[in-house]
Design an enzyme around this catalytic site. Structure first.
Site, mmCIF file in Angstrom:
data_model
loop_
_atom_site.group_PDB
_atom_site.id
_atom_site.type_symbol
_atom_site.label_atom_id
_atom_site.label_comp_id
_atom_site.label_asym_id
_atom_site.label_seq_id
_atom_site.Cartn_x
_atom_site.Cartn_y
_atom_site.Cartn_z
ATOM 1 N N SER A 104 0.874 -1.168 0.000
ATOM 2 C CA SER A 104 0.000 0.000 0.000
ATOM 3 C C SER A 104 0.912 1.219 0.000
ATOM 4 O O SER A 104 1.791 1.349 0.865
ATOM 5 C CB SER A 104 -0.902 -0.009 1.237
ATOM 6 O OG SER A 104 -1.886 0.995 1.104
ATOM 7 N N GLU A 105 0.733 2.103 -0.981
ATOM 8 C CA GLU A 105 1.764 3.119 -1.230
ATOM 9 C C GLU A 105 1.838 4.198 -0.156
ATOM 10 O O GLU A 105 2.767 5.013 -0.167
ATOM 11 C CB GLU A 105 1.600 3.729 -2.629
ATOM 12 C CG GLU A 105 0.361 4.582 -2.831
ATOM 13 C CD GLU A 105 -0.781 3.790 -3.441
ATOM 14 O OE1 GLU A 105 -0.817 2.554 -3.252
ATOM 15 O OE2 GLU A 105 -1.644 4.405 -4.102
#
Lengths: 219, 233, 219, 233
Positions: C45-46
Site C-alpha cells: 500500500s503506497e
C-alpha cells in the site's frame, strides 16, 4: 605557542550552546574534551550517529559502536543512529552547525587541501569533501607550518583540493585567523607570547592584522 | 509472506561470477558480511569490482579477498588500513576509484530509490569533478553523480526474518541499508534469523522487498579496528 | 460478460508466486479476494506498508493503520512500515512486480488516462502517475465501454494522460487483451459467451484476434 | 543533549506568519498534527501555502483551516474528500497545485537530504511535465523536480523525546518523516513525550537534529476516514 590540546581548547570556545558539531580525526577529536560546562552540544559521527559519548570503560567496548575514526565509543542519552545516506543528508542540508577538521594547506580564499599528496599512497577523502562542501561553518585545526618549515597558509593551495571557498576560520599553534570574504587571512588572536611578526613570517598568504591583536584568553 | 531463506553463505553467493560488481556493507570492519566474504574467498571468484566504503585490513574483511587477488577494482572513500591493498595498487594489479563518502552512500541510495542521478556539492572544484556535469542551483554548484549499478549487494544485519526484513544494530547500520536497496540481487546475512511476524513492523530498517536471500550467519568475529577505552577511577 | 468480481478473479490468475503487488482502488482491490491458494503474494500500500492484510474485525480498527484508499486494514506477519518517500522509492526502482489499477481510457500504444476529466472537479492523481511511470508490469482493470456506451480502448486517449506507453494488459467484463509493443490490442481471451465480433464492436482501437480466441477459464 | 521542548501548540506555531509556506504531515486524516492545526485556526494566520498530501475533510484536518479561509494555495496529490475545498477552488478563492504522490514525497526528501533537485519518471508525457526539464537516462525519460522550500514543517509522531527524536506508529508515519527533515523550522507534536535516553537509538525514525520544537499534544481524536471492517463468523 600552543600544543595540540591548546589548539583544541581554543577551538572549543567557538562552540555555542545548542550546536550540532562534527569533529574530524586528530586535533579536532580533542575538542570534545574542552567543551565548556553548561554548553549543550551534540556530536555527530558521519558513520551514522548523533550524540556521541566518550570512549567506553575497559571491557565495555562494543564492536558495533564506533566513530568515523573506527574507534570504540559510547552513546549519550538522546542519541540516534542512522544510515550513511541520511548522515550525509543532514550534513548536506546544513543541519550540522559546525565542522572542525585538519588540513595540509589552506588558501587565502578559503580553499582547503587535506587528502592527497602527489607521489604518496592516497588513502582517500573519506567524508571530508562532503563536509567541506556543505558545512555552513568550518574551522580548520592545524599546525601553522609543515614539517619542512613551510607555511600552510598560502596564497593558493599547491596540493590537490578537498574543497573550495569553504574555510571560515583557522586555529593553529600560533594564532586564530579568519578567512576574509574578499580573500586573505585576518589575524584575530595571537597565541600567548607569540608576536604578530612571528605569525607574519609563518604565513605565506596575505595576512591582515590590526594594531593591537589580542592574545588568546583561556579560562 | 514470501520466504527468502537460503541454507547459508555458499548457497547465497553461488551464482556470483567472475567480473561481477558487488556492493559490500560495512564501515571499516564494523557491520561487514563476514560469512559471505569467507564464502567468496572459498569460491575463488575473480575480477570483482567491489563497492565498499573501505577495503578491510590485511587479514580481515575485504582484505581476505585482496590476498587472493579476487578484486580487480575497488570503489571506496577510504582505503588506508591495508598494506596488501597498497602493494597491489602500486604494482598496478588493482584499480581504485576514490569517491567522497557521502557521494558513495547517496549513489547507493539513488539506485534503491530508482533515481538515475543525484546532485551533490561534494567535490566541486576538485579533481573529483573532472569530466562530470556541474550544475548551479540557487547560486551553488553541484556535481551530477549517477546511481550505482551493482549485480549483487551483500549486507550484514543484526536481526532478520524469513520475509527478508532487516534490523541493524547501532553503528553497524552504516552503509548496509542503502546497499541493501541497491543490488539487482541483495543477499543479507544476519546474526539472528526469526520467523516472519516476530519483528515489529515499525522497527524494520530494510523492508523485505529489497532482500532476495537471507540466512543466519555463524561464528561472527566482529573484530574491533581501534580499541579505544578509558579507565574507571 | 463478467461482473466486477469476475474481472478481479480473472486478474488474480496473472499473479505469480512470490509477487509484490500494488492494488489500486475499485476493482483492483477486489483482486486480493481471489489470489489462489498456495500463491505467496505481498500487497503493497503506497502510503507506506508491505504485507497488507484484510479489513480488521469490528471493534479492532486502528486509526493509525490504513491503506492508500484511507480504509482501515490489518497487517500480516512479516509486514513492514516505511515512509512515503521510501514507498515510492521501491515503486520507482521496480521492486513491485505488478501494479493493477483502473482506467478511464487506454490507447493502442499503452497510454493511460485515469485522473482528470476536463470541466469536472479534479481530485488529483494520487500515486497513479508514479505507479504507471515505473511499474514493470501493469494490468488495467476496467469496463470495456463507458456509461455513454463509448469504447475505452482507443487509438489515442482523449482525456489528459496519466502515463505513456506503460499498460501491458487489460482485463474488462468482455475480454483479456494485451497491448502490443508495436501498437494495437491483441485479444487473448473472451469472457464466457462473448463473441469476438462483440468485442470488436466495443473496441475503437485497432484489435488483433487470432482465429480461435479461447474463452476464459475459471477454476 | 539539546532540549527542544516547548510548552504546547500555541508556542510552537507562534512565529508562523501570513504568507508562510507550511508542510503538514499526514495521509488523509491519518497522522495529522491535530494540535497545531487547532492552534493555527485559533491564531488566524492567513494566505498560507500548504504542502500536504491531502486537504483533510470539511470539518477536520486542513479542512478546518480552509473553513477559515486561511489557505491561499494547496500543494497536494489528492484533494477529493472536501466539499469546501471544491467550492473555494471553483470560486477562484483557492489555488491548487496537484503533484504525483511520489514526486511530492521525494521533493520533501530532497530538501532534507540537501539535494536541490531529483529525477523521476512520474508525469513524463503528461501535463505534469509542462515547462519541466526532461532528461533521458539509459533510454528512459525523467522529469527534473526541485526540492521544496518550506518555512515550517509541522509533523505528528507517536513518541518523541526532549532531544527531538521521533518515532512514528504504523501507517501514520507516511509523509511525516520526510517533511520533518525538510522544514527550515520543524515542529513536532507527539502523543507521548519522554526524557532523552528513554528511546532506543536504533528505533528512532527522525533524528532530533531535524526537529526544532517538540511538545506533547492533547486530546487526539484520530478520526477514521473510511471505517472498513469484516465480521467474525
Amino acid at each position: 605557542m600552543l600544543d595540540k590540546d591548546g589548539i583544541a581548547k581554543r577551538i572549543a570556545k567557538e562552540i555555542k550552546d545548542g550546536f550540532y558539531v562534527n569533529l574530524g580525526i586528530g586535533i579536532p577529536t580533542l575538542v570534545a574534551n574542552y567543551i565548556p560546562e553548561g554548553i549543550n552540544v551534540v556530536l555527530q559521527s558521519e558513520n551514522g550517529l548523533l550524540g556521541m559519548g566518550p570512549f567506553p570503560f575497559e571491557g565495555e567496548e562494543d564492536a558495533d559502536l564506533i566513530n568515523a575514526g573506527k574507534q570504540t565509543i559510547t552513546t549519550l542519552p538522546g542519541s540516534s543512529i542512522f544510515d550513511s545516506a541520511l548522515s550525509f543528508g543532514m550534513i548536506r542540508s546544513q543541519k550540522i552547525d559546525l565542522t572542525i577538521l585538519g588540513a595540509m594547506e589552506v588558501s587565502e580564499n578559503g580553499d582547503i587541501a587535506n587528502w592527497k599528496i602527489p607521489g604518496k599512497m592516497v588513502k582517500g577523502m573519506g567524508g571530508a569533501m562532503d563536509l567541506v562542501a556543505s558545512a555552513k561553518n568550518i574551522i580548520v585545526a592545524m599546525q601553522h607550518v609543515n614539517k619542512a618549515g613551510e607555511s600552510k597558509l598560502l596564497p593558493k593551495c599547491t596540493l590537490p583540493l578537498t574543497g573550495v571557498n569553504c574555510i571560515k576560520k583557522i586555529v593553529t599553534e600560533l594564532a586564530v585567523l579568519d578567512v576574509l570574504p574578499g580573500g586573505g587571512f585576518q589575524l584575530i588572536e595571537r597565541a600567548p607570547g607569540v608576536s604578530v611578526d612571528y605569525i607574519r613570517q609563518a604565513t605565506t598568504g596575505k595576512l591582515f592584522a590590526e594594531d593591537n591583536v589580542p592574545e588568546m584568553i583561556f579560562d | 509472506m514470501i520466504n527468502k531463506v537460503v541454507s547459508g553463505a555458499d548457497e547465497a553467493i553461488s551464482d556470483i561470477e567472475n567480473g561481477n560488481t558487488l556492493m559490500l556493507g560495512g564501515f571499516g570492519l564494523c557491520g561487514i558480511p563476514e560469512n559471505c566474504i569467507t564464502a567468496l574467498v572459498k569460491k575463488g571468484v575473480k575480477d570483482l569490482t567491489c563497492i565498499s566504503n573501505n577495503a578491510g585490513v590485511d587479514d580481515f574483511g575485504i582484505g581476505l579477498m585482496l590476498q587472493q587477488r579476487q578484486v580487480k577494482k575497488m570503489i571506496s572513500s577510504y582505503v588506508g588500513e591495508n598494506a596488501e591493498f597498497e602493494r597491489q595498487l602500486l604494482s598496478g594489479e588493482l584499480e581504485v576509484e576514490l569517491i567522497p563518502q557521502g557521494t558513495l552512500a547517496t549513489r547507493c541510495m539513488a539506485s534503491g530509490y530508482g533515481m538515475p542521478a543525484i546532485f551533490t556539492p561534494a567535490g566541486v572544484g576538485t579533481e573529483v569533478a573532472e569530466g562530470k556535469e556541474v550544475r548551479n542551483f540557487n547560486g551553488k554548484d553541484y556535481l551530477m553523480e549517477y546511481a550505482f549499478d551493482a549485480d549483487f549487494a551483500i549486507v550484514k544485519a543484526w536481526k532478520g526474518d524469513t520475509a527478508g526484513n532487516l534490523i541493524f544494530r547501532s553503528t553497524s547500520r552504516n552503509f548496509n541499508p542503502v546497499m541493501a536497496m541497491a543490488g539487482k540481487i541483495t543477499i543479507a546475512e544476519v546474526e539472528e534469523l526469526v520467523e516472519a511476524g516476530e519483528l515489529d513492523p515499525d522497527h524494520i530498517h530494510t523492508p523485505g522487498v529489497f532482500v532476495h536471500r537471507i540466512f543466519q550467519g555463524a561464528g561472527y568475529e566482529k573484530r574491533i579496528e581501534q580499541r579505544t577505552v578509558r579507565t574507571k577511577n
